[in-house]
Design a protein around this motif. Sequence first.
Motif, PDB file in Angstrom:
ATOM      1  N   ARG A  69       0.836  -1.202   0.000  1.00 42.46           N
ATOM      2  CA  ARG A  69       0.000   0.000   0.000  1.00 42.46           C
ATOM      3  C   ARG A  69       0.877   1.262   0.000  1.00 42.46           C
ATOM      4  N   LEU A  94      -8.717   5.752  -7.247  1.00 43.83           N
ATOM      5  CA  LEU A  94      -9.318   4.477  -7.630  1.00 43.83           C
ATOM      6  C   LEU A  94      -8.216   3.439  -7.788  1.00 43.83           C
ATOM      7  N   GLU A 107      -8.381  10.828  -2.249  1.00 43.83           N
ATOM      8  CA  GLU A 107      -8.994   9.585  -2.725  1.00 43.83           C
ATOM      9  C   GLU A 107      -8.483   9.266  -4.112  1.00 43.83           C
ATOM     10  N   GLY A 136      -8.144  -0.604  -8.785  1.00 39.00           N
ATOM     11  CA  GLY A 136      -8.925  -1.777  -9.158  1.00 39.00           C
ATOM     12  C   GLY A 136     -10.413  -1.500  -9.188  1.00 39.00           C
ATOM     13  N   GLY A 137     -10.790  -0.268  -9.547  1.00 43.61           N
ATOM     14  CA  GLY A 137     -12.196   0.094  -9.610  1.00 43.61           C
ATOM     15  C   GLY A 137     -12.813   0.455  -8.269  1.00 43.61           C
ATOM     16  N   LYS A 138     -12.029   0.395  -7.200  1.00 41.17           N
ATOM     17  CA  LYS A 138     -12.545   0.735  -5.868  1.00 41.17           C
ATOM     18  C   LYS A 138     -11.928   2.040  -5.396  1.00 41.17           C
ATOM     19  N   ARG A 139     -12.743   2.843  -4.728  1.00 46.69           N
ATOM     20  CA  ARG A 139     -12.238   4.082  -4.140  1.00 46.69           C
ATOM     21  C   ARG A 139     -11.466   3.746  -2.880  1.00 46.69           C
ATOM     22  N   THR A 140     -10.308   4.380  -2.743  1.00 48.63           N
ATOM     23  CA  THR A 140      -9.493   4.177  -1.545  1.00 48.63           C
ATOM     24  C   THR A 140      -8.764   5.480  -1.226  1.00 48.63           C
TER      25      THR A 140
END
Length: 178
Positions: A128, A149, A147, A151-155
């Motif tokens: 990470r 993206l 924020e 892998g298509g996820k917000r993190t």
Amino acid sequence: ISVEQQAQLCRDALPAGEAQTCKVYTDKGFSGKNIDRPALQRLLADVEAGQVEKILVYRLDRISRSVHDFTGLCTRLSARGVHFQSVTEGITLDNTPSGTVMAQIMMVFAQFERETIQRRVTDNYFARAKAGMYLGGRPPFGFDKGETLVGGKRTACYVINPQQSALMAAIYARYLQD
């Protein structure tokens, strides 16, 4: 399951009448990676004072996840004649070769599991960080929490704070001049 449920399962394994007189030692929030835990130390002091005849644990890895520490605990309990039993695994340390070897095998797996989880968490943390993702806590000076993206996820991630970043650049420039 919760610590309370584990304690109740141990009480349920006691003969009628003993459950009311048993003392429960719990170390919420402490890992079984070592024996430096307040309640476990109180239990061992009570063992040394001759106040404990029997110890029941929900699982062996609830008392320790270290083969070395567990072996030392077994030696101390055996020297004091304390009966030790794992309720769910059905393992009793009764000074028989079969009980001892089963407990040692279970402890090897408990230590292996702890070390494997520790490695996964560490590897994930560094992956990470390498990806520039937010690692928790307060962002370092010069950065804000943002924020992105993955892998298509917000993190969460770190984003440069322009004002703090400019100040940091000026501080380092001045340091190099002196």
